[in-house]
Write an enzyme that holds these catalytic residues in place. Structure first.
Site, mmCIF file in Angstrom:
data_model
loop_
_atom_site.group_PDB
_atom_site.id
_atom_site.type_symbol
_atom_site.label_atom_id
_atom_site.label_comp_id
_atom_site.label_asym_id
_atom_site.label_seq_id
_atom_site.Cartn_x
_atom_site.Cartn_y
_atom_site.Cartn_z
ATOM 1 N N GLU A 294 -5.855 -8.443 0.008
ATOM 2 C CA GLU A 294 -6.545 -8.172 1.279
ATOM 3 C C GLU A 294 -7.986 -7.803 0.984
ATOM 4 O O GLU A 294 -8.260 -7.011 0.081
ATOM 5 C CB GLU A 294 -5.940 -6.962 2.015
ATOM 6 C CG GLU A 294 -4.689 -7.255 2.764
ATOM 7 C CD GLU A 294 -4.127 -6.016 3.478
ATOM 8 O OE1 GLU A 294 -4.902 -5.146 3.923
ATOM 9 O OE2 GLU A 294 -2.892 -5.931 3.569
ATOM 10 N N GLU B 294 0.787 -1.225 0.000
ATOM 11 C CA GLU B 294 0.000 0.000 0.000
ATOM 12 C C GLU B 294 0.826 1.285 0.000
ATOM 13 O O GLU B 294 0.841 2.037 0.981
ATOM 14 C CB GLU B 294 -0.961 0.012 1.195
ATOM 15 C CG GLU B 294 -1.859 -1.208 1.219
ATOM 16 C CD GLU B 294 -2.986 -1.114 2.232
ATOM 17 O OE1 GLU B 294 -2.948 -0.214 3.083
ATOM 18 O OE2 GLU B 294 -3.900 -1.932 2.169
HETATM 19 C C1 GCO Z 1 -4.147 -1.841 5.305
HETATM 20 C C2 GCO Z 1 -3.166 -2.812 5.758
HETATM 21 C C3 GCO Z 1 -3.612 -3.632 6.902
HETATM 22 C C4 GCO Z 1 -4.814 -3.124 7.674
HETATM 23 C C5 GCO Z 1 -6.106 -3.479 6.986
HETATM 24 C C6 GCO Z 1 -7.335 -2.995 7.702
HETATM 25 O O1 GCO Z 1 -4.814 -2.112 4.332
HETATM 26 O O2 GCO Z 1 -4.282 -0.777 5.906
HETATM 27 O O3 GCO Z 1 -2.617 -3.583 4.769
HETATM 28 O O4 GCO Z 1 -2.475 -3.563 7.674
HETATM 29 O O5 GCO Z 1 -4.830 -3.660 8.934
HETATM 30 O O6 GCO Z 1 -6.136 -2.923 5.725
HETATM 31 O O7 GCO Z 1 -7.346 -1.617 7.832
#
Ligand code: GCO
Length: 442
Positions: free
Chosen positions: A353, A168
């Site tokens: 994710e 990210e």
């Molecule tokens: C993000 C990260 C994760 C977070 C998840 C929930 O996307 O911010 O990769 O570490 O915990 O997304 O917010």
């Protein structure tokens, strides 16, 4: 109620996994890990809910075998995890043998359970020594990231299925240096513009270093959002384009076309590092797959009283998760289709994710989380719909295996399919875990 999906609804070989990140679960007080910018960010009043931090987290450092048993028992094919830079190089320079040994054991333990290890090299634990020199606002940090890459890959690269350089980049740069919500909590457009470039440079340098080491299956993980205008007014529609430009196109255009989007670059140009153009061919070196993290959509209105980008977040009217994020599975399908049509073509995509936080409670040893189950199935349906439209989607990872340190939200927001009691470290699989197991084993 969304329809339930099973393995057989997806193409043969489709990979189902679950994801975690080092700082959120390992416990940074273990194993001679060095200080990172999240430690100091959390120690500063008002940054993190209850000033919580990752010192102990889920104590995964000591409990990884038990945690991986759960991943295997659930029937997943793959496990996405990250290596902490501060654990591997506590002072940003010298290797911590104990840190690398931990990842060596971890990867062996993943393989021993017939799980595919999906490694992420940077999920936000920047060593404090590098934060001291300006963190991602400084080009030097991107260069140093090659040392971390080499150390990790030389240790575990022989057993890894896929490697992502950065998790990210929008969060690393914009959320952390412009909006100030994540470490280091800066709100400075010049530092942000530099971080927006240096994090991509770090990606390019890291890919280059890994190719020299002969590592294959290299990618990066972007968190994309579907941008929506608050109204049909032209000013709001333009605001939507600015959100899309900063959040999505900046990274997609750079990585897949070797240029920054002109509308955003026009505004950031004066703050950009000198000769940034010379880095664009490195940043756009071909990769082998792209990871997309998706949670919700973004709605914005024009905010003419504020300087560029003059954006105001607007709350949507759909059902929301514990984070206050709208549940909008359609956005996942739309993004996958858009990215594959406009950028990636036949390159493999992974949903790296997707998941939901709920205010879960244990009652009689059971955690009942039906809204998470609905969230999962409706997003699997969206992923399936994208495949039907020709998207080369090859895997889907649930975020997250465990309840964990949810950054600025501390331990209150629970994303896990396994409940963690942070006093006793007891793990309790939730109803959603059992539902995943049913889907994956049928
Ligand atoms: C993000 C990260 C994760 C977070 C998840 C929930 O996307 O911010 O990769 O570490 O915990 O997304 O917010």
């Amino acid at each position: 109620m969304p329809i339930k999906f099973t393995r057989s609804d997806f193409p043969k070989g489709f990979i189902f996994g679950t994801a975690t990140a080092a700082y959120q679960i390992e416990g940074s007080s273990n194993g001679n890990c060095g200080p990172c910018h999240w430690d100091t960010f959390s120690a500063t009043p008002k940054n993190v809910f209850k000033a919580e931090n990752g010192f102990t987290a889920c104590d995964h450092f000591h409990r990884f075998e038990e945690d991986l048993d759960l991943v295997q028992a659930c029937g997943f094919d793959a496990y996405r995890f990250s290596t902490s830079w501060a654990r591997v190089m506590p002072n940003g320079k010298t290797i911590n043998k104990e840190g690398l040994e931990f990842y060596d054991r971890l990867v062996d333990a993943i393989c021993a359970r017939n799980l595919r290890p999906n490694l992420t090299l940077y999920h936000w634990d920047l060593p404090s020594a590098l934060a001291d020199i300006g963190g991602w606002a400084n080009r030097e940090t991107a260069k140093r990231f090659v040392d971390h890459t080499n150390a990790v890959i030389q240790c575990v690269g022989d057993r890894i299925d896929t490697v992502a350089t950065i998790n990210e980049p929008w969060c690393v740069a914009w959320l952390s240096y412009f909006l100030g919500h994540h470490a280091p909590g800066l709100r400075d457009i010049r530092a942000a513009a530099r971080a927006m470039h240096h994090i991509l440079l770090a990606h390019g340098l890291s890919v280059d270093a890994m190719r020299s080491l002969g590592t294959s299956n290299l990618g990066v993980v972007l968190n994309l959002t579907e941008a929506h205008p608050a109204s049909n007014k032209p000013s709001d529609v333009n605001a939507k384009d600015r959100l899309d430009g900063i959040h999505n196109r900046w990274f997609l255009d750079a990585i897949f076309k070797g240029v920054y989007p002109q509308d955003i670059l026009n505004k950031l140009y004066e703050f950009m590092p000198k000769n940034f153009e010379d880095d664009m061919s490195l940043i756009s070196e071909p990769i082998d797959w792209l990871g997309i993290n998706y949670y919700t959509r973004g709605i914005v209105a024009d905010d003419p009283g504020e300087p560029w980008p003059s954006l105001k977040d607007i709350e949507g009217s759909m059902d929301k998760t514990q984070m206050g994020w709208e549940i909008y599975p359609e956005g996942l399908k739309n993004l996958l289709v858009r990215v594959s049509r406009n950028y990636t073509g036949n390159l493999p995509l992974l949903v790296t994710e997707n998941g939901m936080a709920c205010a879960d409670e244990i009652q009689n040893e059971i955690v009942y989380d039906p809204s998470r189950i609905d969230y999962i199935f409706s997003h699997l349906a969206a992923a399936r719909a994208a495949i039907d439209e020709g998207v080369n989607l090859q895997g889907f990872f649930y975020w997250s295996l465990l309840d964990n340190f949810e950054w600025a939200f501390g331990y209150e927001k629970r994303f896990g399919i396994v409940h963690v009691d942070f006093e006793t470290q007891k793990r309790t699989p939730k109803a959603s875990f059992n539902e995943w197991a049913l889907s994956l084993n049928s």
